[in-house]
Design a protein around this motif. Structure first.
Motif, PDB file in Angstrom:
ATOM      1  N   VAL A   1     -39.346 -21.552  24.049  1.00 60.47           N
ATOM      2  CA  VAL A   1     -39.002 -21.745  22.638  1.00 60.47           C
ATOM      3  C   VAL A   1     -38.170 -20.548  22.181  1.00 60.47           C
ATOM      4  CG1 VAL A   1     -41.030 -23.157  22.107  1.00 60.47           C
ATOM      5  CG2 VAL A   1     -41.173 -20.675  21.827  1.00 60.47           C
ATOM      6  N   GLY A   2     -37.158 -20.841  21.371  1.00 57.26           N
ATOM      7  CA  GLY A   2     -36.316 -19.743  20.908  1.00 57.26           C
ATOM      8  C   GLY A   2     -35.148 -20.252  20.099  1.00 57.26           C
ATOM      9  N   VAL A   3     -34.449 -19.309  19.481  1.00 56.99           N
ATOM     10  CA  VAL A   3     -33.318 -19.660  18.628  1.00 56.99           C
ATOM     11  C   VAL A   3     -32.069 -18.908  19.090  1.00 56.99           C
ATOM     12  CG1 VAL A   3     -32.442 -19.750  16.266  1.00 56.99           C
ATOM     13  CG2 VAL A   3     -34.883 -20.118  16.709  1.00 56.99           C
ATOM     14  N   HIS A   4     -31.089 -19.698  19.441  1.00 57.16           N
ATOM     15  CA  HIS A   4     -29.823 -19.245  19.984  1.00 57.16           C
ATOM     16  C   HIS A   4     -28.849 -19.014  18.821  1.00 57.16           C
ATOM     17  CE1 HIS A   4     -25.883 -20.221  21.802  1.00 57.16           C
ATOM     18  NE2 HIS A   4     -26.414 -19.884  22.947  1.00 57.16           N
ATOM     19  N   PRO A   5     -27.909 -18.077  18.951  1.00 56.70           N
ATOM     20  CA  PRO A   5     -27.011 -17.815  17.807  1.00 56.70           C
ATOM     21  C   PRO A   5     -26.152 -19.012  17.398  1.00 56.70           C
ATOM     22  CG  PRO A   5     -26.349 -16.536  19.752  1.00 56.70           C
ATOM     23  CD  PRO A   5     -27.688 -17.139  20.058  1.00 56.70           C
ATOM     24  N   GLU A   6     -26.031 -20.007  18.271  1.00 53.50           N
ATOM     25  CA  GLU A   6     -25.218 -21.178  17.922  1.00 53.50           C
ATOM     26  C   GLU A   6     -25.733 -21.873  16.658  1.00 53.50           C
ATOM     27  OE1 GLU A   6     -22.869 -24.155  20.731  1.00 53.50           O
ATOM     28  OE2 GLU A   6     -25.034 -24.498  20.749  1.00 53.50           O
ATOM     29  N   SER A   7     -27.036 -21.746  16.404  1.00 54.26           N
ATOM     30  CA  SER A   7     -27.581 -22.437  15.234  1.00 54.26           C
ATOM     31  C   SER A   7     -27.430 -21.625  13.940  1.00 54.26           C
ATOM     32  CB  SER A   7     -29.054 -22.795  15.481  1.00 54.26           C
ATOM     33  OG  SER A   7     -29.820 -21.615  15.543  1.00 54.26           O
ATOM     34  N   LEU A   8     -26.778 -20.466  14.020  1.00 50.16           N
ATOM     35  CA  LEU A   8     -26.587 -19.657  12.809  1.00 50.16           C
ATOM     36  C   LEU A   8     -25.573 -20.314  11.866  1.00 50.16           C
ATOM     37  CD1 LEU A   8     -26.429 -16.059  14.355  1.00 50.16           C
ATOM     38  CD2 LEU A   8     -28.233 -16.963  12.858  1.00 50.16           C
ATOM     39  N   ALA A   9     -25.768 -20.086  10.575  1.00 53.05           N
ATOM     40  CA  ALA A   9     -24.850 -20.663   9.581  1.00 53.05           C
ATOM     41  C   ALA A   9     -24.363 -19.589   8.615  1.00 53.05           C
ATOM     42  CB  ALA A   9     -25.538 -21.789   8.837  1.00 53.05           C
ATOM     43  N   GLY A  10     -23.956 -18.438   9.177  1.00 50.38           N
ATOM     44  CA  GLY A  10     -23.325 -17.412   8.353  1.00 50.38           C
ATOM     45  C   GLY A  10     -24.272 -16.380   7.768  1.00 50.38           C
TER      46      GLY A  10
END
Ligand SMILES: [Zn+2]
Length: 290
Positions: A61-70
């Motif tokens: 489980v984790g969050v990749h920078p691709e899902s960032l929105a600024g």
């Protein structure tokens, strides 16, 4: 022969209707485990559900920078959500994929925000003694992304204080010698392999190794020692040859990890059986699989 796909996205939309068949086909081909990889809160959640349902599937489980929105997400909420997923399942075996990606739109994923996102998740991985799955993607003919990632990793893996980099200011207090993980989908040079190995990391090769454009990745694949080598598909992306040329459109599947293993055997001048044996053992060790 037994194989493990150390990095697949069964939780991706492309598999929403058929992931169970894809797992069955993988088992029939000789796969004994598949590590399902999270990249945002939603697919991390889906990955846990899938792993809980299917014995050979484990998940990260984790969050990749691709899902960032600024902007930086609320990190307390994000980390608490990861904690909840981890505590709800015995099948979560790592944190990832996390990392830096300099091919992303710099407005949506500014570097400083990427640094904060990965740092908080590495801190969690260390606290829970989980390995990390690293994604690092540089712009063509650049190594800034890899170098910045090294600065961040050094904060966690060495006792040197005051690693200086003008772009990065981190306030990591705890020094942790146990950080481990894997550089997924390796596209770096043999020299970068050496750096990653010195940090104690594993190196995973994907279907890119089978492409005509593989170039220096072939040289990198020769120098990774047996005990640090992993294989992966990154399915549904990066279908290895010859499957990529044979099917249109080509959706990669965990069972195709064997095509990458065959290429590795050829490049390293060994047998497919040896590649199967070492990569299966290494993946079990890294992710603490039974
Ligand atoms: Zn991936």
């Amino acid at each position: 022969m037994q194989f493990i796909d150390s990095h697949a996205h069964l939780n991706a939309e492309q598999f929403s209707g058929n992931w169970e068949n894809v797992v069955t086909e993988a088992k029939n081909a000789g796969l004994v485990s598949i590590i399902n990889i999270g990249s945002d809160p939603q697919d991390s959640e889906r990955g846990v559900v899938q792993a809980n349902q299917e014995p050979i599937v484990y998940t990260t489980v984790g969050v990749h920078p691709e899902s960032l929105a600024g902007r930086l997400p609320d990190m307390a909420v994000l980390i608490n959500n990861l904690r909840r997923l981890i505590s709800n399942s015995q099948k979560v075996v790592g944190i990832g994929e996390i990392g830096l990606d300099y091919t992303l739109d710099p407005v949506k994923a500014p570097k400083q925000i990427q640094f904060s996102l990965i740092t908080a998740q590495i801190t969690l991985a260390l606290e829970l003694s989980l390995p990390i799955v690293l994604h690092v993607r540089d712009q063509k003919d650049s190594n800034h992304c890899f170098d910045d990632l090294l600065v961040i990793l050094h904060q966690f893996t060495t006792s040197e204080k005051g690693v200086q980099n003008s772009n990065i200011s981190l306030t990591t207090q705890k020094l942790a010698p146990r950080l481990t993980g894997v550089f997924h989908c390796w596209t770096g040079t043999p020299a970068q392999v050496q750096i990653a190995l010195n940090l104690g990391f594993y190196i995973s090769f994907s279907g890119i190794l089978t492409y005509k454009s593989a170039g220096h990745i072939l040289d990198a694949a020769k120098v990774v020692p047996d005990h640090r080598l992993l294989i992966e598909t990154d399915a549904p992306f990066l279908t290895p040859e010859p499957a990529r040329s044979q099917q249109h459109p080509s959706t990669n599947q965990p069972r195709y990890v064997i095509l990458t293993a065959e290429k590795l055997a050829q490049v390293r001048d060994t047998t497919l059986g040896h590649i199967a044996e070492i990569t299966t053992a290494n993946t079990k060790l890294l992710f603490n699989l039974p």
